[in-house]
Write an enzyme that holds these catalytic residues in place. Structure first.
Site, PDB file in Angstrom:
ATOM      1  N   HIS A  21      -3.722 -60.815  34.721  1.00 27.67           N
ATOM      2  CA  HIS A  21      -2.437 -60.989  34.036  1.00 27.67           C
ATOM      3  C   HIS A  21      -1.405 -60.000  34.590  1.00 27.67           C
ATOM      4  O   HIS A  21      -0.243 -60.335  34.779  1.00 27.67           O
ATOM      5  CB  HIS A  21      -2.605 -60.764  32.525  1.00 27.67           C
ATOM      6  CG  HIS A  21      -3.442 -61.824  31.873  1.00 27.67           C
ATOM      7  ND1 HIS A  21      -2.997 -62.568  30.813  1.00 27.67           N
ATOM      8  CD2 HIS A  21      -4.690 -62.287  32.150  1.00 27.67           C
ATOM      9  CE1 HIS A  21      -3.935 -63.433  30.456  1.00 27.67           C
ATOM     10  NE2 HIS A  21      -4.979 -63.264  31.245  1.00 27.67           N
ATOM     11  N   ASP A 124       3.460 -61.472  28.022  1.00 28.96           N
ATOM     12  CA  ASP A 124       2.232 -62.234  28.233  1.00 28.96           C
ATOM     13  C   ASP A 124       1.878 -63.022  26.977  1.00 28.96           C
ATOM     14  O   ASP A 124       2.175 -62.616  25.855  1.00 28.96           O
ATOM     15  CB  ASP A 124       1.083 -61.284  28.587  1.00 28.96           C
ATOM     16  CG  ASP A 124      -0.116 -62.024  29.132  1.00 28.96           C
ATOM     17  OD1 ASP A 124      -0.286 -62.009  30.361  1.00 28.96           O
ATOM     18  OD2 ASP A 124      -0.876 -62.638  28.343  1.00 28.96           O
TER      19      ASP A 124
END
Ligand SMILES: O=c1ccn([C@@H]2O[C@H](COP(=O)(O)OP(=O)(O)O[C@H]3O[C@H](CO)[C@@H](O)[C@H](O)[C@H]3O)[C@@H](O)[C@H]2O)c(=O)[nH]1
Length: 498
Positions: A21, A124
């Site tokens: 990520h 995110d």
């Protein structure tokens, strides 16, 4: 038209603390900075240190990019100082603590945002509390999803129609309804949190609610790769999406100096010169991403399989956990077949990388002809960008959905045949035997069968489309501009008080 005096658009980027990520989100911030945005990456102190070199390089190029650090409560959760992402965990217990500590970033982030008020926050997907932080501050919030649009569509279909509840056996196939392609899955490939409610189901439901309430999502993918799914997402699911990738291409201008945070465990020049000594398209690259995935037993089977198949390879052996120990401690040294390493080194058959590989550098090399991976989305998009056919070997998360994408939608891969989903950090229950490994590798490498030749051709076409999408005038390039323009108009509206 923007006036010259208009202040720069400022976007905050708030990545999650998993390698898969963090890496694309940093690339994303760098990409936006290169498009004239003031990009600020909000992360924790050790993650700042990890990624500071590429950011310094961008600053030297004149881009307006930097960091803001939030304190990470490592000590509070019994984590060693500096353990701020999963790449630095050495057992399963630390991984859990890391997740819990990440939830605590909420208050420091709220404080930071109320003091700084950027024009937009791109955060995110895995922060389910993010809406509570931004709502009330009037900051447009956009979600960055580390995966592609396809897996979102599969998740949505499973939620809407629950086709998996109509089959009895784990090994039974079912169709995923409503999608542009015929997608078949088996119950055994589904995450446990999809089949029955658990803590993670609630976590993901909250994250989804937050995502639905957001301004839209950006994905590290390009329109031409998953066109039907991008349209489905907007028309059927009625949500905004911007395809702005492949973000790894941002590194391409300086491919021999690619630095994406983690220091590589091999000297890049020796890696390149090994590759230079091989024939074009002859090398199989094997990597299962940033997290520990395989067992010691599986490692042995892969080694035997590779030796039998007799094709050159680069094999990244990342971290291996001792799943038999309660703590799932990291194994200090891995056991390979007797004499394996000497044989492959002497014959120049293979190159082993223990730790972190310069993945983009390897994938881009003309000697590399195929890529065996775990179907993490970054691996897929990087493999597509390099024009490589793939051997798919999913284990966890949304990886089995991604595998369907490779096999059934873009049709650039063959499967190793694992059908058993396991939670992250749990022991894979299935060991693929050496004969199967050798068979699948032989099916793809050096094979002139029509099926494989067509697959290579398609992979190369997608590579060309990826490059085109990213270039000036291409779909991703235009989407970045459209996104910036939209945020600017939001800013004007809020300034005018409408
Ligand atoms: O030696 C290595 C190993 C990995 N990488 C990089 O690390 C990233 C790995 O990302 P990915 O392939 O997505 O794998 P994971 O780290 O496993 O990703 C997690 O996050 C992804 C995005 O949400 C999900 O698709 C996956 O299922 C989930 O496991 C890629 O950019 C690789 O280039 C390296 O550079 N060197």
């Amino acid at each position: 038209m923007d006036s010259q005096a208009e202040p720069k658009l400022e976007i905050f980027f708030f990545p999650y603390i998993l390698g898969g990520h963090l890496i694309p989100m940093i690339d994303l911030a760098r990409l936006f900075a290169s498009h004239g945005v003031k990009a600020t990456i909000v992360t924790t102190p050790h993650n700042v240190l990890l990624f500071q070199n590429p950011i310094l390089r961008d600053q030297q190029l004149g881009y307006d990019i930097g960091f803001l650090a939030l304190n990470f409560p490592a000590e509070e959760y019994g984590l060693p100082n500096g353990c701020e992402n999963e790449l630095t965990t050495t057992n399963g217990d630390m991984f859990t603590k890391l997740f819990m500590a990440a939830m605590k970033l909420q208050d420091p982030l709220r404080k930071l945002l109320s003091q700084t008020r950027p024009d937009c926050l791109i955060s995110d997907r895995l922060y389910p509390w993010i809406a509570d932080v931004t709502d009330g501050l009037g900051i447009p919030r956009v979600v960055f999803d580390g995966s592609g649009c396809f897996s979102h569509c599969v998740e949505e279909s499973l939620r809407r129609y629950a086709p998996h509840e109509k089959v009895v056996f784990e090994t039974e196939s079912f169709l995923v309804p409503g999608l542009p392609n015929q997608i078949e899955l088996k119950r055994s490939m589904l995450p446990d949190y999809v089949k029955a409610e658990n803590v993670f189901t609630h976590f993901l439901n909250e994250a989804l609610e937050c995502e639905i309430k957001s301004y839209g999502i950006v994905v590290n993918s390009f329109y031409e790769l998953e066109q039907a799914y991008a349209d489905y997402f907007q028309k059927d699911m009625k949500r905004k999406i911007w395809h702005i990738g492949p973000v790894s291409l941002y590194n391409r201008t300086n491919i021999d100096k690619v630095e994406r945070g983690i220091k590589t465990s091999i000297d890049e020049h020796s890696c390149l010169s090994w590759l230079d000594s091989r024939d074009p398209n002859s090398v199989l690259y094997i990597s299962f991403g940033s997290m520990p995935r395989i067992t010691s037993a599986q490692l042995l089977e892969i080694a035997h399989g590779l030796e039998t198949s007799n094709h050159p390879f680069i094999w990244v052996i990342g971290r291996i956990l001792d799943y038999s120990s309660k703590e799932k401690q990291q194994v200090e040294s891995v056991v390979l077949p007797v004499g394996f390493e000497e044989r492959i080194t002497k014959s120049k058959r293979g190159l082993m990388i223990r730790g972190w590989a310069p993945q983009l550098l390897i994938l881009e090399h003309p000697a590399v002809g195929a890529y065996m991976n775990h179907c993490g989305w970054n691996s897929i998009i990087e493999g597509v960008t390099a024009g490589l056919p793939m051997i798919t070997w999913p284990f966890s998360s949304e990886q089995f959905y991604n595998e369907r994408f490779i096999l059934n939608v873009i049709r650039v891969g063959i499967s190793m045949g694992n059908e058993d989903w396991v939670p992250l950090k749990e022991v894979p229950r299935v060991t693929i035997k050496r004969d199967k490994v050798a068979h699948v590798v032989n099916r793809l490498m050096g094979c002139e069968e029509d099926e494989v030749v067509d697959m290579r051709k398609r992979a190369e076409e997608f590579r060309d489309k990826a490059m085109k999408a990213f270039e000036k005038g291409g779909s991703s390039h235009s989407n970045v501009h459209a996104f910036i323009a939209e945020l600017k108009s939001c800013r004007k509206i809020s300034q005018n008080g409408h």
